[in-house]
Design a protein around this motif. Structure first.
Motif, PDB file in Angstrom:
ATOM      1  N   TYR A  63       0.815  -1.206   0.000  1.00 51.79           N
ATOM      2  CA  TYR A  63       0.000   0.000   0.000  1.00 51.79           C
ATOM      3  C   TYR A  63       0.855   1.264   0.000  1.00 51.79           C
ATOM      4  O   TYR A  63       0.501   2.258  -0.618  1.00 51.79           O
ATOM      5  CB  TYR A  63      -0.961   0.022   1.196  1.00 51.79           C
ATOM      6  CG  TYR A  63      -2.231  -0.729   0.937  1.00 51.79           C
ATOM      7  CD1 TYR A  63      -3.159  -0.262   0.024  1.00 51.79           C
ATOM      8  CD2 TYR A  63      -2.513  -1.911   1.604  1.00 51.79           C
ATOM      9  CE1 TYR A  63      -4.336  -0.951  -0.230  1.00 51.79           C
ATOM     10  CE2 TYR A  63      -3.683  -2.608   1.363  1.00 51.79           C
ATOM     11  CZ  TYR A  63      -4.588  -2.122   0.453  1.00 51.79           C
ATOM     12  OH  TYR A  63      -5.737  -2.802   0.216  1.00 51.79           O
ATOM     13  N   CYS A  77       2.001   1.828  -3.525  1.00 57.07           N
ATOM     14  CA  CYS A  77       0.876   2.374  -4.310  1.00 57.07           C
ATOM     15  C   CYS A  77       0.688   3.854  -4.010  1.00 57.07           C
ATOM     16  O   CYS A  77       0.475   4.667  -4.912  1.00 57.07           O
ATOM     17  CB  CYS A  77      -0.403   1.617  -3.998  1.00 57.07           C
ATOM     18  SG  CYS A  77      -0.461  -0.051  -4.630  1.00 57.07           S
ATOM     19  N   TYR A  78       0.780   4.199  -2.747  1.00 58.95           N
ATOM     20  CA  TYR A  78       0.647   5.577  -2.302  1.00 58.95           C
ATOM     21  C   TYR A  78       1.738   6.447  -2.923  1.00 58.95           C
ATOM     22  O   TYR A  78       1.467   7.526  -3.447  1.00 58.95           O
ATOM     23  CB  TYR A  78       0.713   5.613  -0.779  1.00 58.95           C
ATOM     24  CG  TYR A  78       0.789   6.992  -0.193  1.00 58.95           C
ATOM     25  CD1 TYR A  78      -0.355   7.757  -0.025  1.00 58.95           C
ATOM     26  CD2 TYR A  78       1.999   7.536   0.205  1.00 58.95           C
ATOM     27  CE1 TYR A  78      -0.294   9.021   0.513  1.00 58.95           C
ATOM     28  CE2 TYR A  78       2.072   8.794   0.749  1.00 58.95           C
ATOM     29  CZ  TYR A  78       0.926   9.528   0.900  1.00 58.95           C
ATOM     30  OH  TYR A  78       0.996  10.780   1.432  1.00 58.95           O
ATOM     31  N   TRP A 111      -5.397   9.567   3.763  1.00 60.35           N
ATOM     32  CA  TRP A 111      -4.584   8.395   3.434  1.00 60.35           C
ATOM     33  C   TRP A 111      -3.171   8.538   3.999  1.00 60.35           C
ATOM     34  O   TRP A 111      -2.581   7.583   4.494  1.00 60.35           O
ATOM     35  CB  TRP A 111      -4.570   8.216   1.924  1.00 60.35           C
ATOM     36  CG  TRP A 111      -3.879   7.001   1.432  1.00 60.35           C
ATOM     37  CD1 TRP A 111      -2.760   6.962   0.668  1.00 60.35           C
ATOM     38  CD2 TRP A 111      -4.231   5.640   1.659  1.00 60.35           C
ATOM     39  NE1 TRP A 111      -2.408   5.674   0.412  1.00 60.35           N
ATOM     40  CE2 TRP A 111      -3.291   4.845   1.008  1.00 60.35           C
ATOM     41  CE3 TRP A 111      -5.255   5.022   2.359  1.00 60.35           C
ATOM     42  CZ2 TRP A 111      -3.333   3.457   1.035  1.00 60.35           C
ATOM     43  CZ3 TRP A 111      -5.303   3.641   2.384  1.00 60.35           C
ATOM     44  CH2 TRP A 111      -4.365   2.876   1.726  1.00 60.35           C
ATOM     45  N   LYS A 160     -10.114   3.331  -0.116  1.00 57.93           N
ATOM     46  CA  LYS A 160      -9.685   2.790  -1.395  1.00 57.93           C
ATOM     47  C   LYS A 160     -10.812   2.302  -2.294  1.00 57.93           C
ATOM     48  O   LYS A 160     -10.583   1.990  -3.445  1.00 57.93           O
ATOM     49  CB  LYS A 160      -8.689   1.639  -1.167  1.00 57.93           C
ATOM     50  CG  LYS A 160      -7.319   2.138  -0.850  1.00 57.93           C
ATOM     51  CD  LYS A 160      -6.840   2.983  -2.003  1.00 57.93           C
ATOM     52  CE  LYS A 160      -5.526   3.620  -1.794  1.00 57.93           C
ATOM     53  NZ  LYS A 160      -5.188   4.552  -2.829  1.00 57.93           N
TER      54      LYS A 160
END
Length: 106
Positions: free
Chosen positions: A21, A24-25, A46, A82
């Motif tokens: 994650y 991805c961030y 986030w 998400k």
């Protein structure tokens, strides 16, 4: 013992997921650019959630499972961050309930 080994195995899986994650961030941040990325409120949320997850994992890894895992409470909110369709369904449900509250009072 076996319990400690299974805890470390689960911790390794959790590190893998948080790393995924995080990558991805970072990819979203890189693609959008700093200014455009930080303008969206969902991205700021986030950022805070990812920071808390990583902090929690670092404390847990360093302490040998001696601390309460505070990030577990936040896990369901990851779905809202998400999955936009879930966020939309939740928002509509809450708005509908608030608009119908006057009927319940009567």
């Amino acid at each position: 013992g076996s319990d400690r080994e299974s805890r470390y195995a689960l911790l390794a899986v959790e590190w893998f997921i948080v790393t995924f994650y995080s990558l991805c961030y970072i990819g979203e941040f890189y693609n959008a650019g700093k200014t455009a990325f930080l303008r969206k409120r969902i991205n700021l949320i986030w950022t805070v959630v990812m920071f808390l997850f990583i902090l929690d994992l670092l404390i847990t890894t360093g302490s040998g499972f001696q601390f309460f895992r505070f990030s577990r409470v936040l896990r369901p909110f990851m779905l809202f961050l998400k999955i936009p369709l879930l966020r939309i369904a939740y928002t509509i449900s809450v708005r509908t309930l608030f608009r119908l509250i006057h009927i319940w009072i009567i």
